[in-house]
Scaffold this motif. Sequence first.
Motif, PDB file in Angstrom:
ATOM      1  N   GLU A  40     -83.373-131.925 -17.908  1.00 62.58           N
ATOM      2  CA  GLU A  40     -83.079-130.399 -17.905  1.00 62.58           C
ATOM      3  C   GLU A  40     -81.995-129.593 -18.366  1.00 62.58           C
ATOM      4  O   GLU A  40     -81.834-129.224 -19.641  1.00 62.58           O
ATOM      5  CB  GLU A  40     -84.817-129.570 -17.248  1.00 62.58           C
ATOM      6  CG  GLU A  40     -85.096-128.561 -17.744  1.00 62.58           C
ATOM      7  CD  GLU A  40     -85.576-127.724 -17.054  1.00 62.58           C
ATOM      8  OE1 GLU A  40     -84.934-126.232 -16.256  1.00 62.58           O
ATOM      9  OE2 GLU A  40     -86.771-127.314 -16.604  1.00 62.58           O
ATOM     10  N   SER A  41     -81.486-129.707 -17.918  1.00 66.57           N
ATOM     11  CA  SER A  41     -80.221-128.426 -18.100  1.00 66.57           C
ATOM     12  C   SER A  41     -79.349-129.400 -18.928  1.00 66.57           C
ATOM     13  O   SER A  41     -78.794-127.983 -19.778  1.00 66.57           O
ATOM     14  CB  SER A  41     -79.148-128.874 -16.301  1.00 66.57           C
ATOM     15  OG  SER A  41     -78.693-129.911 -16.193  1.00 66.57           O
ATOM     16  N   GLN A  45     -78.424-127.524 -22.621  1.00 64.30           N
ATOM     17  CA  GLN A  45     -77.211-127.542 -22.644  1.00 64.30           C
ATOM     18  C   GLN A  45     -76.597-128.193 -24.512  1.00 64.30           C
ATOM     19  O   GLN A  45     -76.364-127.639 -25.569  1.00 64.30           O
ATOM     20  CB  GLN A  45     -75.566-128.507 -21.898  1.00 64.30           C
ATOM     21  CG  GLN A  45     -74.756-128.598 -22.648  1.00 64.30           C
ATOM     22  CD  GLN A  45     -73.503-128.869 -20.778  1.00 64.30           C
ATOM     23  OE1 GLN A  45     -73.637-128.036 -20.856  1.00 64.30           O
ATOM     24  NE2 GLN A  45     -73.382-130.054 -21.499  1.00 64.30           N
ATOM     25  N   GLN A 100     -70.622-130.183 -17.773  1.00 66.69           N
ATOM     26  CA  GLN A 100     -70.855-129.130 -18.045  1.00 66.69           C
ATOM     27  C   GLN A 100     -70.065-128.689 -18.979  1.00 66.69           C
ATOM     28  O   GLN A 100     -68.486-128.853 -18.526  1.00 66.69           O
ATOM     29  CB  GLN A 100     -70.961-128.481 -16.945  1.00 66.69           C
ATOM     30  CG  GLN A 100     -72.377-128.538 -16.053  1.00 66.69           C
ATOM     31  CD  GLN A 100     -71.884-127.349 -13.993  1.00 66.69           C
ATOM     32  OE1 GLN A 100     -70.740-127.539 -14.035  1.00 66.69           O
ATOM     33  NE2 GLN A 100     -73.106-127.238 -14.403  1.00 66.69           N
TER      34      GLN A 100
END
Length: 543
Positions: A40-41, A45, A100
């Motif tokens: 999901e993350s 992104q 990230q």
Amino acid sequence: LVQMGVSDAEALNTDGTAQRLAVEWISNEDALQYDPYDDESRLIQRYAITVMYYALNGPEWKHQLNFLAPDEECTWFQDIPAHKVDDVYSVGITCNGYLQVETILLPVNNLVGSLPSELSVLKALDFVSLKHNKITGSIPDSFAALSNIEWLDLQYNQMTGTLPSWLGDSMASLRDLSLSDNHFEGPLPQSMSNMKHLNTLAIDDNSFTGDMSSVVNGLDSLKYIYADNNMFDSKIDFNFLAESINLEEVDLSGNMFTSDGLPLHFFLIQNLRVLDLHDNAMEGTLFDDIPPLDNLRFLSLYGNSLSGTIPETIRQLNGLTHLDLSRNSFTGSPPDTISYLEDLRYLYLSDNPFDPGEIPLFYQDLSGLEEFSMAKAMRTGTIPDWLETLDSLMLLDLSENELTGSIPDLIFDLPNLRFLLLHRNQLTGAIEDGILRADKLDMLTTDKNEIEDDWTRVCELGRPEFLSADCGGNFEKVYCTCCTVCCEESNPECNDEIVLANLDARWETNFTRSSYNFGPNSIFEGDAADEAESGGAERKARQ
């Protein structure tokens, strides 16, 4: 995406929006196909970066930088050699060790459009540079979530609106805030006073207004502040920036700052190299006892209403290469201690009501002068012969004085002379032979004098590029068929468009000039190095 507040339903369901295009690409074309439950993350992104790509006209970017490649979004960049520096920059998207997104670096890449709110999901983001593009709109309120950002560079775009009230609270970690050359307006938000880590504040060339004192006075980490060409009306008093003892470059020119003189504390900042306060509304006098300040290279106060005499202690600024006190109300005589400034290259004292007198002999000690202007400075007597010894001189402006006699012939043999402004004096003689020898001379103004000459051979030669003389009317003094401006006695306003020699040196490029501007019809290229692809050589603090 809607449930998590990343995008709104209307944008996702409307054909042609950046959000819709991003969803369609991820659903139908993306080779990775992240699982919306297990990844999901990473999916969010990737979606946010893809939205940015489409929102800023990605398909028309100058360099695609591997965007939308069938790899992780952390590989959407290219290593590009730095301009004139032995280094390489990863231009595009780069990530930290946790995959990230940490930096977005997209300068000079034809980005067109508004910043999408979806970028606010990139919580690890600490560096954003989108300078020299065509980004419009304001800073999205959703960016308040980017609390880790330390570098925000949006300069040289077309952004509008006021700065958000939350800016200094939500982005208190900022070290560099660069918003130069946009269309921002209004006062600075008071929350910016919380940016205690800020090293660089670049907000020049916008339409900011009001009193900035309460915002900047407590920013004791500031090294570089560029607020020139706005509409600030703060008072530069003994508290203004007094706590910013680490300052190196200060440019507040082109505003409406007031003062009762130039406060002493600026001369106590030992690392200060640049102090540019020209074109404001400062009044009062200079401090009589200027303390030693070896690092100051550039001091420009022109275009204010400063008065009194220039203090003898100006000699304490012995590192100066550029001193501009033009267009003020200084009286008395220029102090001979200016001659102690051995590194001086640019000296401007024009348009001050000094006591009448000759061009001071002690200036002959300034052997490295490249530009020297005492126009409209109540100078009398003759043009001194010692000017012939200033081999580095490129610009000499002695216009609008009461100088008499002939022009020293050897001045035309100065090897670097490009601009010689002598109009509106009482000079006599013939100078054609000298003009013919001056092979670098671009501009010569001699109108409103008593010079009588025939410049036929000068016209045959085809230079200088700009010539003015008393060559008009029925009683011409100079025969010149190629002069740019021919004045006659019946027109006292002739050549009024020629202003004082260009006063605004480009200290941003190590004090060189990108151009010399003498009026709307006379602009010459300067000697600055080739400008970078980013749109021009920038201040050292931002490189």
